[in-house]
Enzyme design. Structure first.
Site, PDB file in Angstrom:
ATOM      1  N   ARG A 186       7.023  -0.034   9.653  1.00  0.00           N
ATOM      2  CA  ARG A 186       6.085  -0.555   8.637  1.00  0.00           C
ATOM      3  C   ARG A 186       6.619  -0.316   7.234  1.00  0.00           C
ATOM      4  NH1 ARG A 186       0.130   0.521  11.465  1.00  0.00           N
ATOM      5  NH2 ARG A 186       0.987   0.448  13.561  1.00  0.00           N
ATOM      6  N   ASP A 235       0.449  -4.315  14.070  1.00  0.00           N
ATOM      7  CA  ASP A 235      -0.133  -3.890  15.340  1.00  0.00           C
ATOM      8  C   ASP A 235      -1.152  -4.928  15.795  1.00  0.00           C
ATOM      9  OD1 ASP A 235      -1.416  -2.393  12.919  1.00  0.00           O
ATOM     10  OD2 ASP A 235      -3.022  -2.657  14.377  1.00  0.00           O
ATOM     11  N   ARG A 252       1.090  10.966  -8.999  1.00  0.00           N
ATOM     12  CA  ARG A 252       0.490  11.169  -7.664  1.00  0.00           C
ATOM     13  C   ARG A 252       1.391  10.655  -6.534  1.00  0.00           C
ATOM     14  NH1 ARG A 252      -5.648  11.546  -7.630  1.00  0.00           N
ATOM     15  NH2 ARG A 252      -6.170  12.079  -9.766  1.00  0.00           N
ATOM     16  N   GLY A 257       0.824  -1.203   0.000  1.00  0.00           N
ATOM     17  CA  GLY A 257       0.000   0.000   0.000  1.00  0.00           C
ATOM     18  C   GLY A 257       0.859   1.254   0.000  1.00  0.00           C
ATOM     19  N   ARG A 317       0.285  -8.843  -2.947  1.00  0.00           N
ATOM     20  CA  ARG A 317       0.247  -7.722  -2.012  1.00  0.00           C
ATOM     21  C   ARG A 317       1.198  -8.001  -0.854  1.00  0.00           C
ATOM     22  NH1 ARG A 317      -1.580  -3.937   1.212  1.00  0.00           N
ATOM     23  NH2 ARG A 317      -2.547  -4.474   3.199  1.00  0.00           N
ATOM     24  N   VAL A 318       2.013  -7.021  -0.520  1.00  0.00           N
ATOM     25  CA  VAL A 318       2.924  -7.125   0.635  1.00  0.00           C
ATOM     26  C   VAL A 318       2.547  -5.993   1.582  1.00  0.00           C
ATOM     27  CG1 VAL A 318       4.850  -8.451  -0.314  1.00  0.00           C
ATOM     28  CG2 VAL A 318       4.673  -6.037  -0.868  1.00  0.00           C
ATOM     29  N   GLY A 319       1.635  -6.301   2.499  1.00  0.00           N
ATOM     30  CA  GLY A 319       1.009  -5.261   3.299  1.00  0.00           C
ATOM     31  C   GLY A 319       1.273  -5.374   4.780  1.00  0.00           C
ATOM     32  N   SER A 320       0.711  -4.435   5.503  1.00  0.00           N
ATOM     33  CA  SER A 320       0.668  -4.537   6.959  1.00  0.00           C
ATOM     34  C   SER A 320      -0.761  -4.891   7.362  1.00  0.00           C
ATOM     35  CB  SER A 320       1.113  -3.220   7.617  1.00  0.00           C
ATOM     36  OG  SER A 320       0.233  -2.171   7.279  1.00  0.00           O
ATOM     37  N   ARG A 323       7.293   2.089   1.013  1.00  0.00           N
ATOM     38  CA  ARG A 323       7.681   0.668   1.170  1.00  0.00           C
ATOM     39  C   ARG A 323       8.046   0.111  -0.207  1.00  0.00           C
ATOM     40  NH1 ARG A 323       3.125  -2.386   3.137  1.00  0.00           N
ATOM     41  NH2 ARG A 323       3.339  -1.061   4.948  1.00  0.00           N
ATOM     42  N   GLU A 336      -7.004  -5.857   7.407  1.00  0.00           N
ATOM     43  CA  GLU A 336      -6.254  -4.965   6.520  1.00  0.00           C
ATOM     44  C   GLU A 336      -7.278  -4.321   5.591  1.00  0.00           C
ATOM     45  OE1 GLU A 336      -7.236  -6.890   3.528  1.00  0.00           O
ATOM     46  OE2 GLU A 336      -5.249  -6.345   2.781  1.00  0.00           O
ATOM     47  N   MET A 337      -6.863  -3.761   4.451  1.00  0.00           N
ATOM     48  CA  MET A 337      -7.833  -2.942   3.711  1.00  0.00           C
ATOM     49  C   MET A 337      -7.869  -3.182   2.206  1.00  0.00           C
ATOM     50  SD  MET A 337      -7.383   0.675   5.804  1.00  0.00           S
ATOM     51  CE  MET A 337      -8.781   1.468   5.016  1.00  0.00           C
TER      52      MET A 337
HETATM   53  O1  LIG Z   1       0.669  -1.237   4.874  1.00  0.00           O
HETATM   54  P1  LIG Z   1      -0.331  -1.325   3.754  1.00  0.00           P
HETATM   55  O2  LIG Z   1       0.114  -2.203   2.655  1.00  0.00           O
HETATM   56  O3  LIG Z   1      -0.751   0.055   3.253  1.00  0.00           O
HETATM   57  O4  LIG Z   1      -1.651  -2.014   4.358  1.00  0.00           O
HETATM   58  C1  LIG Z   1      -2.366  -1.599   5.507  1.00  0.00           C
HETATM   59  O5  LIG Z   1      -1.969  -0.338   5.991  1.00  0.00           O
HETATM   60  C2  LIG Z   1      -2.899   0.684   5.596  1.00  0.00           C
HETATM   61  C3  LIG Z   1      -3.504   1.288   6.840  1.00  0.00           C
HETATM   62  O6  LIG Z   1      -2.512   1.790   7.670  1.00  0.00           O
HETATM   63  C4  LIG Z   1      -3.947  -0.020   4.724  1.00  0.00           C
HETATM   64  O7  LIG Z   1      -3.584   0.125   3.367  1.00  0.00           O
HETATM   65  C5  LIG Z   1      -3.843  -1.438   5.219  1.00  0.00           C
HETATM   66  O8  LIG Z   1      -4.322  -2.433   4.355  1.00  0.00           O
HETATM   67  O1  LIG Z   2      -5.824  -1.998   8.046  1.00  0.00           O
HETATM   68  C1  LIG Z   2      -5.021  -2.165   8.971  1.00  0.00           C
HETATM   69  C2  LIG Z   2      -3.631  -2.299   8.759  1.00  0.00           C
HETATM   70  C3  LIG Z   2      -2.799  -2.472   9.821  1.00  0.00           C
HETATM   71  N1  LIG Z   2      -3.316  -2.487  11.058  1.00  0.00           N
HETATM   72  C4  LIG Z   2      -4.639  -2.362  11.282  1.00  0.00           C
HETATM   73  O2  LIG Z   2      -5.060  -2.384  12.431  1.00  0.00           O
HETATM   74  N2  LIG Z   2      -5.462  -2.188  10.238  1.00  0.00           N
END
Ligand SMILES: O=P(O)(O)O[C@H]1O[C@H](CO)[C@@H](O)[C@H]1O
Ligand SMILES: O=c1cc[nH]c(=O)[nH]1
Length: 246
Positions: A218, A205, A43, A20, A87-90, A24, A180-181
């Site tokens: 992160r 977290d 952007r 995201g 996807r490599v996310g948090s 990163r 996550e989102m």
């Molecule tokens: O660290 P990224 O990949 O952005 O993923 C998580 O972090 C963001 C929220 O802080 C949201 O995009 C969520 O999905």
């Molecule tokens: O969407 C997210 C990403 C990281 N941590 C969260 O609590 N929510």
């Protein structure tokens, strides 16, 4: 070029890692790829292409939330013929079975987003990971002794600040490991385009304990997740054991 990506035709590899956070993306390109070239900064959503163990790979920031991510993934699939996205996310852990810095490999994704319901005229849809990528990521995680990995459901929320904390307990009772989102819409888009997708997330977290990592951590420290994603998409290191018999 597409509307939101500045890359020239052919500049994006068939395999894309998708954090995201655009910073990163830069850290991944600088840390893990050879000969990485910045090809898009429309952007400020940075995109790079380089090689990993001699194989072409791109990394592209996708922004936060499913609508933003879907713009980039739609253009990667339709304008650049990308074949697989990892996807490599948090993510935030919802259960004490999962600890901060563990890796969650999302087999499927629940959501409160309307994006799938719009696509299916109100019906529910079950977005799932590509099985080959999922199995390869699990295998890659099992080869490591520096990280605990979990395979299971995530919840892809439209809100970061959860307005309904009372839903955490029933979600955990139904097997959801983390929030996550983006994964839900990513899996749906990949299915719609006949491509492969997986979300591999590091727990940044803990929703139950309140433990959390910093923004800098992160951005720049979730290495195991990146290496698992690269091995899942591009194959494990040649250990000499898998060479074809002459
Ligand atoms: O660290 P990224 O990949 O952005 O993923 C998580 O972090 C963001 C929220 O802080 C949201 O995009 C969520 O999905
Ligand atoms: O969407 C997210 C990403 C990281 N941590 C969260 O609590 N929510």
């Amino acid at each position: 070029m597409s509307t939101h990506l500045g890359a020239a035709p052919g500049q994006i590899a068939p395999t894309v890692l998708l954090p995201g956070d655009p910073l990163r993306a830069r850290w991944i390109a600088e840390t893990f790829l050879d000969d990485a070239v910045l090809h898009s900064e429309v952007r400020g959503m940075l995109g790079f292409t380089g090689t990993w163990r001699g194989l072409p790979v791109s990394v592209q920031g996708s922004g936060m939330g499913q609508p933003s991510m879907a713009i980039y993934v739609h253009e990667l699939f339709s304008a650049y013929d990308v074949q697989q996205v990892v996807r490599v996310g948090s993510c935030g852990a919802l259960t004490e079975r999962v600890a901060v810095r563990d890796v969650v490999i999302a087999s499927g994704a629940c959501t409160d987003s309307s994006m799938n319901r719009l696509r299916f005229h109100g019906l529910d849809y079950a977005p799932v990971a590509d099985f080959g990528l999922l199995r390869a990521a699990y295998d890659a995680a099992q080869r490591r002794d520096d990280v605990t990995a979990h395979v299971g459901l995530v919840f892809s929320g439209d809100t970061f600040y959860n307005p309904r904390p009372e839903l955490t307990e029933p979600m955990v009772a139904h097997g959801v490991l983390a929030v996550e989102m983006e994964a839900s819409a990513l899996y749906t888009l990949a299915a719609a385009h006949g491509r492969r997708a997986l979300a591999v997330c590091t727990v940044s977290d803990h929703v139950v304990t309140g433990e959390e990592t910093t923004a800098e951590e992160r951005e720049q420290t979730f290495s195991a997740m990146v290496e698992i994603a690269l091995e899942a998409a591009l194959g494990p290191a040649d250990d000499g054991l898998s060479a074809p018999v002459a």
